[in-house]
Design an enzyme around this catalytic site. Structure first.
Site, short mmCIF file in Angstrom:
data_model
loop_
_atom_site.label_atom_id
_atom_site.label_comp_id
_atom_site.label_asym_id
_atom_site.label_seq_id
_atom_site.Cartn_x
_atom_site.Cartn_y
_atom_site.Cartn_z
N LYS A 63 0.84 -1.21 0.00
CA LYS A 63 0.00 0.00 0.00
C LYS A 63 0.87 1.24 0.00
CE LYS A 63 0.62 1.13 4.65
NZ LYS A 63 1.38 2.29 5.15
N PRO A 75 9.70 -4.58 0.57
CA PRO A 75 10.70 -4.44 1.63
C PRO A 75 10.04 -4.21 2.99
CG PRO A 75 10.66 -2.48 0.24
CD PRO A 75 9.73 -3.47 -0.40
N GLY A 125 9.81 -2.59 6.85
CA GLY A 125 10.17 -1.33 7.48
C GLY A 125 10.18 -0.17 6.51
N GLY A 126 9.37 -0.26 5.46
CA GLY A 126 9.36 0.79 4.44
C GLY A 126 8.09 1.61 4.42
N GLY A 173 3.74 -4.39 4.04
CA GLY A 173 3.91 -5.77 3.55
C GLY A 173 3.44 -6.82 4.55
N GLY A 174 3.88 -6.73 5.79
CA GLY A 174 3.49 -7.72 6.80
C GLY A 174 1.99 -7.71 7.05
N SER A 175 1.40 -6.50 7.08
CA SER A 175 -0.04 -6.38 7.28
C SER A 175 -0.79 -6.99 6.10
CB SER A 175 -0.44 -4.90 7.40
OG SER A 175 0.23 -4.31 8.48
N ASP A 178 -2.93 -1.49 10.13
CA ASP A 178 -3.06 -1.44 8.67
C ASP A 178 -3.77 -2.67 8.09
OD1 ASP A 178 -1.70 0.94 8.66
OD2 ASP A 178 0.21 0.08 8.02
#
Ligand code: C5P
Length: 285
Positions: free
Chosen positions: A14, A98, A100-101, A105-107, A140
């Site tokens: 996102k 990536p 911590g950007g 991504g993890g969400s 998120d």
């Protein structure tokens, strides 16, 4: 590496096209107003049910113990709330987004797991029920279940559709991990933006990100990427950073800018997605 011969499920990143901090909630979290959009930079998951109740992640994330991994926690939450103890899954994850950007991504991975296993395990949860399971996993995660460009309030869980023109973005990743809790806790962070009762893409102009100034001040690597992108327009940060993006009307313009950037930065040309690419693949959306 993903195993062959199993279905693959997309998990897009996102961007926060706009992010304002409206205040603080009693639980210490910040009340936000933000435009979220999905982009075509995606991770891929392979998810295969198993019948012994175990959730097995075959591609662990470096420095993240499995029990803290959002992918595992999402599957456990669905199993414990909506399935039976016998429901399990083998999960493989191919990362392109990536960490911590500020790209979620993890969400996104957690939301994909919730939606796919709801389908494969035949839990029968509707969107409202999935949104409820999503929020405790992270602020998120509900947006990715919502699955289309959204104006978000609260910590990100109050979602409504908002029209945004189809756009292209040059996305740049300064080589630094920004700590979201540290930025939210910073004393210089502005926390008093005015909320919009009737937000539109037009009346939010000029778009901004209230976390950007603190991150630029405290992370020289982000400041350096920002200065380089400023040659081509007005860059903005997504989420709590570190990624920055420039908005372009045409894909050729985005590609041209990307070609000029120094190879010091990892970069992509991306475009927004109208809906979550998973919606065409699972039965309950
Ligand atoms: O929900 P998530 O795990 O992404 O949030 C990480 C941290 O960022 C929280 O623990 C909290 O300190 C901070 N945060 C906040 N207000 C938000 C979202 C996150 O203060 N709306």
């Amino acid at each position: 590496m993903l195993p062959e011969h199993h279905p693959r499920y997309p998990s897009p990143a996102k961007l926060n096209l706009d992010l304002r901090i409206i205040g603080r909630l009693p639980n210490g979290y910040h009340a936000l107003e933000s435009i979220f959009t999905l982009i075509d930079l995606q991770d891929t998951l392979c998810i295969v049910p198993r019948s012994d109740g175990q959730i097995v992640l075959h591609t662990p994330t470096p420095n993240v113990p499995d029990e803290q991994n959002l992918v595992v926690r999402a599957a456990q939450s669905l199993r414990d709330n909506a399935a039976t103890p016998g429901h399990g899954a083998d999960i493989w994850l191919e990362k392109r987004i990536p960490m911590g950007g500020g790209l979620g991504g993890g969400s996104s991975n957690a939301a994909t797991v919730l939606m796919v296993l709801n389908d494969l395990w035949q839990c029968g949860l509707d969107t409202a029920q999935l949104l409820e399971l999503a929020l405790p996993l992270g602020a998120d995660v509900p947006f990715f279940i919502f699955g289309r460009t959204a104006f978000a309030r609260g910590v990100g869980e109050q979602l409504q559709p908002i029209d945004v023109p189809q756009q292209y973005y040059v996305l740049v990743r300064p080589d630094v991990h920004v700590s979201t809790p540290a930025v939210f806790a910073h004393p210089d962070l502005p926390r008093n933006s005015i909320g919009h009762p009737h937000p539109t893409y037009q009346n939010l102009q000029p778009l901004r990100n209230d976390m950007q100034a603190v991150v630029l001040q405290n992370y020289p690597e982000v400041q350096a990427a920002f200065a380089e992108l400023q040659q081509y327009g007005t860059p903005r940060m997504t989420g709590s950073g570190s990624c920055l993006f420039l908005t372009c009307e045409q894909p050729q313009q985005a590609q041209h800018i990307r070609q000029q950037l120094s190879d010091r930065w990892q970069s992509w040309c991306v475009h927004s997605l109208l809906t979550h690419p998973l919606f065409g693949m699972i039965s309950n959306r």
